[in-house]
Each structure stands twice: as C-alpha cells, then as structure tokens.
Design a protein around this motif. Structure first.
Motif, mmCIF file in Angstrom:
data_model
loop_
_atom_site.group_PDB
_atom_site.id
_atom_site.type_symbol
_atom_site.label_atom_id
_atom_site.label_comp_id
_atom_site.label_asym_id
_atom_site.label_seq_id
_atom_site.Cartn_x
_atom_site.Cartn_y
_atom_site.Cartn_z
ATOM 1 N N ASN A 95 44.143 41.679 43.389
ATOM 2 C CA ASN A 95 43.500 42.280 43.152
ATOM 3 C C ASN A 95 42.180 42.660 42.408
ATOM 4 O O ASN A 95 41.876 43.414 41.997
ATOM 5 C CB ASN A 95 44.649 43.556 42.095
ATOM 6 C CG ASN A 95 45.514 44.055 42.121
ATOM 7 O OD1 ASN A 95 46.002 44.419 43.499
ATOM 8 N ND2 ASN A 95 46.754 43.855 41.435
ATOM 9 N N PRO A 155 37.811 41.830 43.392
ATOM 10 C CA PRO A 155 37.298 41.810 44.600
ATOM 11 C C PRO A 155 36.514 40.765 44.897
ATOM 12 O O PRO A 155 36.771 39.921 44.947
ATOM 13 C CB PRO A 155 36.502 42.456 43.510
ATOM 14 C CG PRO A 155 36.682 43.305 42.158
ATOM 15 C CD PRO A 155 37.320 41.851 42.338
ATOM 16 N N GLU A 180 39.833 51.158 52.999
ATOM 17 C CA GLU A 180 40.279 51.907 52.084
ATOM 18 C C GLU A 180 41.492 51.093 51.775
ATOM 19 O O GLU A 180 41.902 51.423 49.999
ATOM 20 C CB GLU A 180 40.884 53.131 53.126
ATOM 21 C CG GLU A 180 40.127 54.041 53.773
ATOM 22 C CD GLU A 180 40.711 54.628 54.367
ATOM 23 O OE1 GLU A 180 42.058 55.017 54.786
ATOM 24 O OE2 GLU A 180 40.592 55.828 54.977
ATOM 25 N N ASN A 181 41.903 50.034 51.716
ATOM 26 C CA ASN A 181 42.688 49.273 50.774
ATOM 27 C C ASN A 181 42.372 48.091 50.259
ATOM 28 O O ASN A 181 43.416 47.340 49.744
ATOM 29 C CB ASN A 181 44.132 49.093 51.960
ATOM 30 C CG ASN A 181 45.314 50.146 52.145
ATOM 31 O OD1 ASN A 181 45.484 50.628 51.507
ATOM 32 N ND2 ASN A 181 44.786 50.385 53.709
ATOM 33 N N PRO A 196 40.906 46.289 47.256
ATOM 34 C CA PRO A 196 40.464 46.804 45.961
ATOM 35 C C PRO A 196 38.890 47.061 45.298
ATOM 36 O O PRO A 196 38.280 47.075 45.975
ATOM 37 C CB PRO A 196 40.398 44.936 45.136
ATOM 38 C CG PRO A 196 41.173 44.112 46.407
ATOM 39 C CD PRO A 196 40.862 44.819 47.846
ATOM 40 N N ARG A 197 39.124 47.451 44.237
ATOM 41 C CA ARG A 197 37.989 47.975 43.961
ATOM 42 C C ARG A 197 36.967 46.749 43.238
ATOM 43 O O ARG A 197 37.350 46.119 43.086
ATOM 44 C CB ARG A 197 38.182 49.383 42.226
ATOM 45 C CG ARG A 197 37.263 49.922 41.515
ATOM 46 C CD ARG A 197 37.881 50.157 40.518
ATOM 47 N NE ARG A 197 38.759 51.158 40.636
ATOM 48 C CZ ARG A 197 38.817 52.240 40.646
ATOM 49 N NH1 ARG A 197 37.623 53.446 40.693
ATOM 50 N NH2 ARG A 197 39.668 52.901 41.166
ATOM 51 N N GLY A 198 35.699 46.930 43.957
ATOM 52 C CA GLY A 198 34.674 46.240 43.231
ATOM 53 C C GLY A 198 34.137 45.459 44.606
ATOM 54 O O GLY A 198 33.427 44.784 44.270
ATOM 55 N N SER A 199 35.377 46.040 45.558
ATOM 56 C CA SER A 199 34.712 44.441 46.590
ATOM 57 C C SER A 199 33.663 45.307 47.158
ATOM 58 O O SER A 199 32.710 46.576 47.467
ATOM 59 C CB SER A 199 35.997 44.926 47.487
ATOM 60 O OG SER A 199 37.341 45.188 46.981
ATOM 61 N N THR A 257 30.088 50.607 48.607
ATOM 62 C CA THR A 257 30.535 51.840 48.463
ATOM 63 C C THR A 257 31.405 52.012 50.049
ATOM 64 O O THR A 257 31.052 51.049 51.262
ATOM 65 C CB THR A 257 30.444 53.038 47.950
ATOM 66 O OG1 THR A 257 29.419 53.491 49.246
ATOM 67 C CG2 THR A 257 29.570 53.172 46.702
ATOM 68 N N LYS A 258 32.572 51.976 49.999
ATOM 69 C CA LYS A 258 33.892 52.011 51.165
ATOM 70 C C LYS A 258 32.530 53.590 52.073
ATOM 71 O O LYS A 258 33.527 53.008 53.495
ATOM 72 C CB LYS A 258 35.111 52.614 50.600
ATOM 73 C CG LYS A 258 36.021 51.352 49.467
ATOM 74 C CD LYS A 258 37.049 51.460 49.580
ATOM 75 C CE LYS A 258 38.022 50.247 48.853
ATOM 76 N NZ LYS A 258 39.738 51.062 48.236
#
Length: 829
Positions: free
Chosen positions: A87, A89, A124-125, A127-130, A151-152
């Motif tokens: 989980n 980044p 889309e899958n 982890p946050r901050g990647s 951002t994604k």
C-alpha cells in the motif's frame, strides 16, 4: 490471495447449491404403528446412521469440488515479504509498445487498445501517492516526456494520447526510456517497470542488455499481448523501388514491388496496384502462398512531365494492397527523381577531338553511350545526361559548377586539374578515375596522391601489370574478376539474379592490363591521418579568419571601418573561400551529413576501401570519401575495342555494372526525398527564407507547423520528425505573416516515408524464450496477469491453481468410491 478473486466468490456462491438441494430433498418420515417394526428398530437405526454419514460425506465432497474449482479459476498465490508494503506509493514506469504490429486488429480492437485497457486497470489500482510515467516505446511525433504524472487522471490522459507509429520496438532504446524515467523522478524511491508488448521484438541478448537490465530498478515485467499464431494473417508490401536509381524522360521507368503473405491459408486474386501522382495506372492480380515473398514487376511507365534540364522533377508513386487486419503496412510510397540532361563531364585523352571515323576513340566512349545514346536534339534534351566531353587541360571551375559527375579516364596525368577536382569532390561531387588509354600510374601518383591529400584514393605502382594481346601475340595472358570479392557489394549485386547467374555474368569479362593499387594498412592510415591533419589546420585557420571578420564587422557597425579595413575584410573572405570552397551550385541545397561529427570521425570516413579485386589479388575498384563527396578508382580501362583495349568488359553484358554505378553516384547528388519512419530528416532552407512559415501535411498529419533551425554558419534547415507513418508528406513554405501576400506558397517539397518491413512479420517469442535470450530471470520477468500489482515482492505459490485442480479430481474420485461402496461391500460379502 487471488489473481482473479471474482472466480473465488462465484465458486463460493455455487457451492451453496449442493447444500440447498440436500436440505430440500431431505427425507421426511410418516410414523405408522406396526408391531413387527419393533423387532427391526435396532437394525434400522444402525442403517439410518450409515445413510446419514454417507450423505454428509457426499455433500462435503461435492461442495469441496465446486469451491476448489472456483479457487483454481481465481489463481491463488502466496506473497512473501516485500521490501516495501503493497500500500506504499510506487513510481510506476509503464512502457507502451506502440510499434506497427500493435495496430493489428483483433476482436475488441487493436492490440494497442488491449494494452491501454490493461495499463488503465493498473493505473487505477495504484496506491495513493504513486507517481506514474507513461512512455511510448517507439516515440510519438510530438516527442516523449520523462516527467512523472502526479495524478492518475493525468496519467490516463497521457495513456489515451499514445498512438501506434510505423516503427519497430528496440529493446535497448526501450530500456533507455525506463532508465531515464527512473532517474528523473527521485520519489517514490520504490520503482517498478512494466512493458506492455506483443513481444514483436528482437535483440534480447544477455551480452548486449545485461548492463542495462542491471540499471533498471526492480527489473522489467513483460505483459504478454501476443496474438494466437493460428489467428495471424497479414499481407504487406515489403519493398517498393524503381529499377534504375535515376529515371529520365527518354526511358520508361520500371517499378518493382515485393509482396509478402503470412497466414494459415493462401490468398487468391489479390490486386496489387501501382499509383503514380495519386492515380492508379496499373493493377496486377496475384495469388499469395503462406510464407511467400513475391516480386512483382509492373509494365514500364513513361513519365510525361516538364523537367527542366539539369534539375530533377520529383514524382510520387505507391504500391498498394487491399486493407487487411494490419492496414498500416498495405502500401509503400516512393518519390522518384525524374531528370533530363544532368550535366556530366567526361574527360579522356582526346576530348572533342575524338573521331570515330578515323578509329580515334576516347577512353570514355562506351560510358557516354551508356548514359547518353546518340539521337536527335529533341531526344538528347530528354536523355539522362548532357555529356560534356573535354580533355584534362580544358577543365575549369565554370565547367564543373553544375556537373553532377566527373569521369576521368585514359588521361596520362592530371596536372593542375588535380587541385580543382579535389575541391569539386570536397563540396559533394562524385569523381570516377579510370586507367586505360595513355594512363601513367607514376604521374598520377605524383600529381594526385600527395601523401593522402590529393584525389587519388591510394598510390599506384609505377609499372603497369599485364600486357595487351598485341604486345604478346604468341601467348595471351589474362585475369578476371574475383567473384567472392564483389558478390555482396551493392554495385555488383543485381535484384532477382542468383549468385550463379552473377558469376557467369562477371566471368564473361577478361582483363589484360591494370594499374597496381597499393592497398596496405600503412597506406590506409596515411590517408586518414592526412585528412585529420588537414581538417585541424583548416579549422584553426577558419577560426582565426572568423575572429578577424567579427572584429571588422563590429567596427563597421560602429562606423569606424576604414578603406584599408574594408580591403582587409574582402581579403579575409576570399581567403576563407579558398579554404572552404563553395562554388558547386547544386550542393548549396544539400545538407552536410558529416557536420555533426567530430574531426576524428570525419577523418575516419576518408579511409579507402576495396570494392572488388582481380583473380591476381590486385584491386579492381577502390573507393574513398573525401569531404562530402567520393572518388572511385577503376584500375583498368573502361573502353573495349581496338588495339589499345585493356579489357573486354565493355563488350560484355557486364558493362551494365558501369551504368549502375554511375547512375547511383548521380543519384547521390540529388536532394533526398525518401526517408525511414524511424529517423528524422534535415531539409535545407535558404538563409533568406529562414523566417518563413513552414508546415507539413501527410498521413494523420495536417498543417503541423515547423520551425527553421540553425545548422551551422549561414546554414538553416527543417528537422522533420513528423513522418512516423508510411505515406507521402508535403512540406510547404509560406511567406512570413508580416510580409506582403503573394500567390501561393514559396515552395513545396514532397517526401515519402516507409517503415521497417520486419515489423510486418507477426510473431512473438514465448516467455521462456525471452528469458532464455535475456540470460537472466532477475532483470526480466514475464507475467500474463497484471493483478500481481506493482510490488517488488518475491511471489510464491504461483502454481497453487494446479494443486486445486488435482484436489477437484481427488474429490470426484472419492465421491465415486462412496457411491460404489455398498455395491462393492455386497459383492465382497
């Protein structure tokens, strides 16, 4: 953990089926009082217990079968400890193979569309901050950015903007993209590189790529997007060319197309069309067999265009197939130079004093007849060349200013013309020096070798080798071509002619006398070192002149330039013109391809090479590049006939090799109009038009603006990068926006771009094959599913689904055994 957890959920839901059926079909008993039943109560109780146990076992086995089958489809795996949490980044570097083969159409879209869908799912899958880098492996017309997206949504937009291009994916360049992207973004420190590809790549080699694989953080995962080999079917134009290098108005042009077919079955009555100037002029229907590479020769096409004498007209041509599942390779384009009366200077021992009626033939006679057959004035104006026949004493700068080629043959010595010819070649001219006639090798070496600073590619022995037949009437000695020395050279290799046919062709020529070229390692090094010394001295002298001219220019701008200073300025400009000659007119529109090379690299290009040899070991042809042009030395004569003929080459069919060589050398003096989609092209722009508005239009490209770049002192050009799809492009120059409007554009140039034919052969290596080629498993991984995620973890239990299938089979066998047990027990009793 599961790669496809929905299958596990589906199995869990389906497993409720046997339980529900068991509950619904549970036996319900009605109590009936019967006296005799009391005697059997104890026996029935024992039998009922056995039936309940059997039903429970069957229910458990059937439920387990469904659960295990769903688990097998979900592909379970065990994840060991990763060097970072899943989980946390990650810097995801997604390499999207956007080569030509990725545009192959399948159900649901192209292979590239599938790559984008899988890459989108991965993005889309994350982890946050990647951070996400999305890079097209084969580039884009607008260029490639290595900056990671924060951002994604930005990453998805970049992914959606990637289009296929008519190029081939190259492993080394692809890995360079990953290394550059990883180095550009420091945080997150955890990296993972994923390549989405159909594996239409070549060059995975441990020896070549091990250093790069070591630099890729976390290795590379290959996402396998190959098509099923049984589903592959593709026909494509592998090659398209005109038979002669240069086309003239007098002779119809012969176009040749090579068509290949790949697939399980043959294709019948496939129309192959020839288009000239946008119009279909011929169509030939052919049958294509699987794996076949078929050459198609169209009927000769006569060009009826207005070509100004001495200036080429560039005509467009295309070979076209009907579209199939890979439409990007169903055509090839070509820009054909159509010329008339190109100035070519022929110099021999007689010049204009030649008199065939008196048996007085110059050494260049046969070459002139090859390129410019005798005809009336109208015919001559349409012929390929305008022959200027002179002696060596008549050569001057005015005669050479427009010459596309100079042939000097049978001349005793060059004299003062050697320096003039050297300047001609340095500016880009092509020069052929041939022996024969009155050729004196000692005089030529003295005047034209100059320790590597002259026009002679190599020095010559003072004494000729061999004797003419009339000089030894009792015993004629001859030598021939060494076929092994010339069979692979482009000058001698003919399309569609086998090696045996070539051997017979060139074996028909006999040689009696030749000059002996000194081709040793010492001579080659002397040639390179002399040019290196000359370039260094020239660069130093030009730098001093430029510095002095700059000072005088500043004085002139300040109004302080005296009359003496102005005379000094003119002298310096004349001195610079002598050091760097610039009087060859047609060369003004040519870009020096060696300008970006170092002095050492340019000097190395001047190393002489042997093109062909005789059977006695002596060189027949020696070639050397000097400046922007080149010199070709033919050690024997080029005239056959009469008592002074040094050979019989011009009397045999092998004389066509001279036509091929001379046409090729003239073609090199014409502006290039055909390019590869994998390389950029420089198009020269006159200095006076550098502020014009430029644009390019072509396949998938419409009025894209271009800007002129500074290429050197007073040199400007357009760097064409937009030709990434095969087809015809037009570069247009318009007047500047603040200039008075005029009629039409300033000029327009047509270009033809074509991609690599190897990319059309749809095939892919297996994962195991790629690992074997790479020679390592740590730096290169191949995974079919993306649900593994972007984790640098060691994955264990990847084959648990196989054990789940084994367990399903065991449960089924156990169910059969339980059902058959009463019968087996009764039989045993």
């Amino acid at each position: 953990m599961f790669l496809a957890p929905w299958f596990a959920v589906a199995g869990l839901v389906a497993a409720a089926g046997p339980v529900l059926i068991h509950l619904l079909n549970r036996r319900r008993f009605k109590v009936v009082e019967w006296a005799a039943m009391d005697f059997l109560r104890e026996a029935l109780f024992r039998s009922r217990r056995m039936l309940q146990i059997r039903d429970f076992v069957l229910l458990a086995l059937r439920t387990a079968c469904i659960l295990l089958f769903g688990a097998a489809l979900a592909q379970p795996f065990l994840s060991a400890t990763a060097d970072a949490g899943s989980n946390q980044p990650v810097h995801a570097i997604l390499l999207i193979d956007n080569s030509l083969s990725m545009s192959y159409q399948r159900l649901g879209g192209t292979v590239l569309d599938e790559a984008k869908r899988q890459a989108q799912s991965m993005i889309e899958n994350l982890p946050r901050g990647s951070r996400i880098s999305v890079l097209p492996a084969c580039g884009q017309p607008s260029g490639v950015t290595f900056d990671a997206h924060y951002t994604k949504q930005d990453a998805l937009e970049a992914l959606d903007a990637i289009t296929w291009v008519d190029r081939q994916a190259k492993p080394r360049e692809t890995l360079d993209l990953a290394i550059a992207a990883a180095g550009r973004t420091a945080s997150p420190a955890r990296k993972q590189v994923v390549l989405f590809t159909d594996q239409q790549v070549d060059g995975w080699s441990a020896a070549q790529l091990s250093d790069q694989l070591d630099q890729v953080p976390g290795g590379v995962k290959l996402v396998d997007l190959r098509s099923d080999p049984a589903d592959i079917e593709n026909s494509f134009v592998a090659d398209f060319r005109v038979r002669d290098a240069v086309v003239d108005l007098h002779t119809p042009a012969t176009f040749v197309a090579v068509v290949s077919h790949q697939g399980p079955t043959e294709r019948r009555d496939v129309p192959v069309s020839l288009m000239v100037e946008g119009q279909v002029v011929q169509t030939i229907s052919v049958d294509l067999q699987p794996g076949q590479r078929r050459e198609i020769e169209f009927e000769p096409y006569p060009f009826d265009v207005s070509a100004e004498p001495g200036r080429p007209y560039f005509a467009t041509a295309e070979a076209v197939l009907p579209p199939d599942r890979l439409p990007g390779d169903d055509r090839r384009a070509l820009v054909v130079p159509v010329v008339a009366a190109l100035p070519v200077v022929f110099v021999d021992q007689f010049g204009r004093d030649e008199d065939p009626r008196r048996g007085r033939y110059g050494e260049t006679y046969h070459l002139r007849r090859l390129l410019a057959p005798i005809g009336n004035q109208t015919t001559r104006d349409k012929q390929l060349v305008r022959a200027e026949h002179r002696t060596i004493d008549e050569l001057d700068q005015a005669l050479l200013e427009d010459a596309r080629l100079v042939v000097v043959a049978g001349v005793p010595f060059p004299g003062a013309a050697a320096q003039l010819l050297r300047q001609y070649v340095e500016q880009g001219g092509s020069l052929v020096i041939a022996a024969g006639g009155l050729f004196d090798p000692a005089a030529w070496t003295q005047d034209a070798w100059l320790q590597g600073k002259g026009i002679l590619p190599v020095p010559l022995d003072a004494v000729l080798v061999g004797r003419l037949p009339e000089e030894s009437p009792n015993r004629v000695e001859y030598f021939q071509f060494d076929f092994n020395s010339l069979k692979d050279h482009e000058y001698f290799a003919l399309e569609g002619v086998s090696a045996e046919q070539l051997r017979d062709l060139y074996g028909s020529a006999y040689f009696f006398k030749t000059a002996a070229a000194q081709f040793t390692d010492e001579i080659k090094e002397q040639a390179v070192n002399s040019v290196l010394e000359e370039l260094r001295g020239r660069e130093s002298a030009v730098a001093e002149i430029e510095q002095a001219l700059s000072q005088l220019a500043r004085s002139d701008a300040a109004g302080n330039l005296s009359a003496a200073d102005r005379r000094r300025q003119q002298e310096l400009e004349q001195q610079r013109a002598r050091i760097i000659p610039n009087w060859l007119r047609w060369a003004e529109g040519m870009i020096d391809a060696t300008a970006s090379l170092s002095i050492e690299q340019r000097a190395e290009l001047s190393r002489p090479t042997v093109v062909a040899r005789f059977t006695n070991g002596l060189p027949f042809m020696v070639e050397r590049r000097i400046g922007r042009g080149k010199v070709l030395l033919i050690a024997s004569g080029v005239f056959s006939g009469g008592d002074s003929a040094w050979n019989t080459l011009s009397l045999s069919n092998a004389v066509l090799v001279y036509d091929r060589i001379l046409r090729g050398m003239m073609q090199q003096t014409l502006p290039p109009r055909n390019l590869s989609t994998e390389q950029a092209m420089l198009l020269p722009v006159p200095a006076a038009q550098r502020n014009a508005r430029f644009s390019i239009s072509g396949p998938n490209t419409q009025d894209v603006p271009l800007s002129a770049e500074v290429l050197g002192a007073g040199q400007y050009g357009l760097r064409i990068r937009e030709c990434v799809w095969r087809g015809l492009y037009r570069v247009t120059a318009h007047r500047p926006a603040d200039a008075p409007s005029g009629d039409g554009p300033l000029w327009e140039v047509v270009l033809a771009a074509n991609g690599p034919s190897d990319e059309s052969l749809l095939s892919g290596d297996s994962a195991a094959s790629l690992r074997e080629k790479a020679g390592r498993t740590a730096g290169l991984e191949t995974e079919k599913a993306l649900a593994l995620g972007l984790q640098r973890a060691q994955i264990g239990g990847a084959h648990l689904w196989k054990w789940a299938i084994v367990a399903v089979l065991v449960c089924l066998l156990a169910e059969l055994f339980v059902l058959a047990w009463p019968a087996l027990r009764g039989r045993g009793a």
